[in-house]
Each structure stands twice: as structure tokens, then as C-alpha cells.
Design a protein around this motif. Structure first.
Motif, PDB file in Angstrom:
ATOM      1  N   THR A  23       1.022  -1.178  -0.048  1.00  0.00           N
ATOM      2  CA  THR A  23      -0.010   0.132   0.194  1.00  0.00           C
ATOM      3  C   THR A  23       0.921   1.180   0.112  1.00  0.00           C
ATOM      4  O   THR A  23       1.904   1.361   0.883  1.00  0.00           O
ATOM      5  CB  THR A  23      -1.033  -0.013   1.171  1.00  0.00           C
ATOM      6  N   ILE A  24       0.762   2.084  -0.850  1.00  0.00           N
ATOM      7  CA  ILE A  24       1.588   3.273  -0.955  1.00  0.00           C
ATOM      8  C   ILE A  24       0.562   4.527  -0.676  1.00  0.00           C
ATOM      9  O   ILE A  24      -0.425   4.555  -1.432  1.00  0.00           O
ATOM     10  CB  ILE A  24       2.060   3.377  -2.405  1.00  0.00           C
ATOM     11  N   SER A  25       0.875   5.321   0.207  1.00  0.00           N
ATOM     12  CA  SER A  25       0.031   6.434   0.649  1.00  0.00           C
ATOM     13  C   SER A  25       0.800   7.618   1.018  1.00  0.00           C
ATOM     14  O   SER A  25       1.861   7.532   1.365  1.00  0.00           O
ATOM     15  CB  SER A  25      -0.895   6.279   1.629  1.00  0.00           C
ATOM     16  N   TRP A  26       0.324   8.692   0.852  1.00  0.00           N
ATOM     17  CA  TRP A  26       0.758  10.051   1.556  1.00  0.00           C
ATOM     18  C   TRP A  26       0.577  10.532   3.016  1.00  0.00           C
ATOM     19  O   TRP A  26      -0.666  10.103   3.589  1.00  0.00           O
ATOM     20  CB  TRP A  26       0.163  11.266   0.777  1.00  0.00           C
ATOM     21  N   ASN A  27       1.491  10.577   3.876  1.00  0.00           N
ATOM     22  CA  ASN A  27       1.544  10.696   5.168  1.00  0.00           C
ATOM     23  C   ASN A  27       1.497  12.402   5.552  1.00  0.00           C
ATOM     24  O   ASN A  27       2.591  12.937   5.181  1.00  0.00           O
ATOM     25  CB  ASN A  27       2.395  10.270   5.973  1.00  0.00           C
ATOM     26  N   GLU A  28       0.365  12.853   5.677  1.00  0.00           N
ATOM     27  CA  GLU A  28       0.216  14.393   5.702  1.00  0.00           C
ATOM     28  C   GLU A  28       0.940  15.106   6.974  1.00  0.00           C
ATOM     29  O   GLU A  28       1.752  16.151   6.608  1.00  0.00           O
ATOM     30  CB  GLU A  28      -1.183  14.835   5.707  1.00  0.00           C
ATOM     31  N   ILE A  29       0.933  14.241   7.985  1.00  0.00           N
ATOM     32  CA  ILE A  29       1.645  14.881   9.075  1.00  0.00           C
ATOM     33  C   ILE A  29       3.061  14.932   8.943  1.00  0.00           C
ATOM     34  O   ILE A  29       3.786  15.839   9.304  1.00  0.00           O
ATOM     35  CB  ILE A  29       1.464  13.820  10.582  1.00  0.00           C
ATOM     36  N   ASP A  30       3.807  13.587   8.567  1.00  0.00           N
ATOM     37  CA  ASP A  30       5.315  13.651   8.263  1.00  0.00           C
ATOM     38  C   ASP A  30       5.821  14.144   7.104  1.00  0.00           C
ATOM     39  O   ASP A  30       6.980  14.384   6.703  1.00  0.00           O
ATOM     40  CB  ASP A  30       5.771  12.257   8.418  1.00  0.00           C
ATOM     41  N   LYS A  31       4.730  14.582   6.137  1.00  0.00           N
ATOM     42  CA  LYS A  31       4.911  14.723   4.851  1.00  0.00           C
ATOM     43  C   LYS A  31       6.033  14.103   4.223  1.00  0.00           C
ATOM     44  O   LYS A  31       6.915  14.330   3.657  1.00  0.00           O
ATOM     45  CB  LYS A  31       5.649  16.155   4.634  1.00  0.00           C
TER      46      LYS A  31
END
Length: 122
Positions: A23-31
Motif C-alpha cells: 500500500t502506498i500513501s501520503w502521510n500528511e503529518i510527516d510529509k
């Protein structure tokens, strides 16, 4: 995705594992981009592990730089085949990098209207 490793002080060759389901996703908190894979076979034993790989924005920037400089020079046709269907996403990246789009702003297609002629050409 393939992960390879070999020994530092004693090199017994390269061990490799291929991660097929991820699964590949964007972590908004850690950028960062996060890659998660569960039940990945260990390199040397029968045990299985969960892998979480975080790629920070600074590394993503370097990846984009390398793609734009080296990969385009050496593998342009391969990039075209791999990224051709992602042209909208690539354009959005260019718009964001250029400061033309902010968070949660929908990018509308450009609409050009030709001005009405004011006088006839003779």
C-alpha cells in the motif's frame, strides 16, 4: 518493489525479497510517502514481517531530480510508457512546485476565449 541486502564485513552474496502486495500513501503529518507491506518473508528464515518504509519530502525531491535529469537522458521511452497515463498527476506536481496551486484547490482546465473582432479587416 525489490529490497536487497548484503553483508558489510562479511559478504555472502546478495539476498533479495520482492514485495508484491503493498500500500502506498501520503502521510500528511510527516510529509512523506509511506509504503506498507504485510507478511513479507524474511531473508533467511520462515518468519514473516511487516515493512513500513517512509520516504521524506527531501528524498522525494531528490528522486524527482534524478528522474528529470538522468532517467530522461537514459530512458525517455521507458518513462513515457511508465508515466504516460499519469500526465495529469505530473502536471499537478508541476503546478504545485510552481506555486500555482495550494492545498485543497481544484485545478480547473484553462479556458481560453478569443476576443470578438472590433472591426473588419480590409
Amino acid at each position: 518493489m525489490i529490497i536487497s541486502r548484503n553483508g558489510t564485513s562479511k559478504d555472502y552474496g546478495t539476498s533479495r525479497i520482492e514485495i508484491k502486495q503493498k500500500t502506498i500513501s501520503w502521510n500528511e503529518i510527516d510529509k512523506s510517502i509511506e509504503i506498507m507491506a504485510q507478511s513479507v518473508q524474511d531473508f533467511n528464515t520462515e518468519s514473516k514481517h511487516t515493512y513500513k518504509i517512509s520516504i521524506p519530502l527531501s528524498d522525494i525531491t531528490e528522486i524527482v531530480r534524478i528522474l528529470g535529469q538522468d532517467a530522461v537522458k537514459k530512458s525517455a521511452s521507458d518513462l513515457e510508457l511508465a508515466l504516460g497515463e499519469q500526465s495529469k498527476a505530473l502536471n499537478r506536481l508541476v503546478f504545485a512546485a510552481s506555486g500555482l496551486v495550494n492545498n485543497n484547490v481544484k485545478i480547473e482546465p484553462f479556458k481560453f476565449k478569443l476576443p470578438k473582432p472590433t472591426s473588419k479587416v480590409q
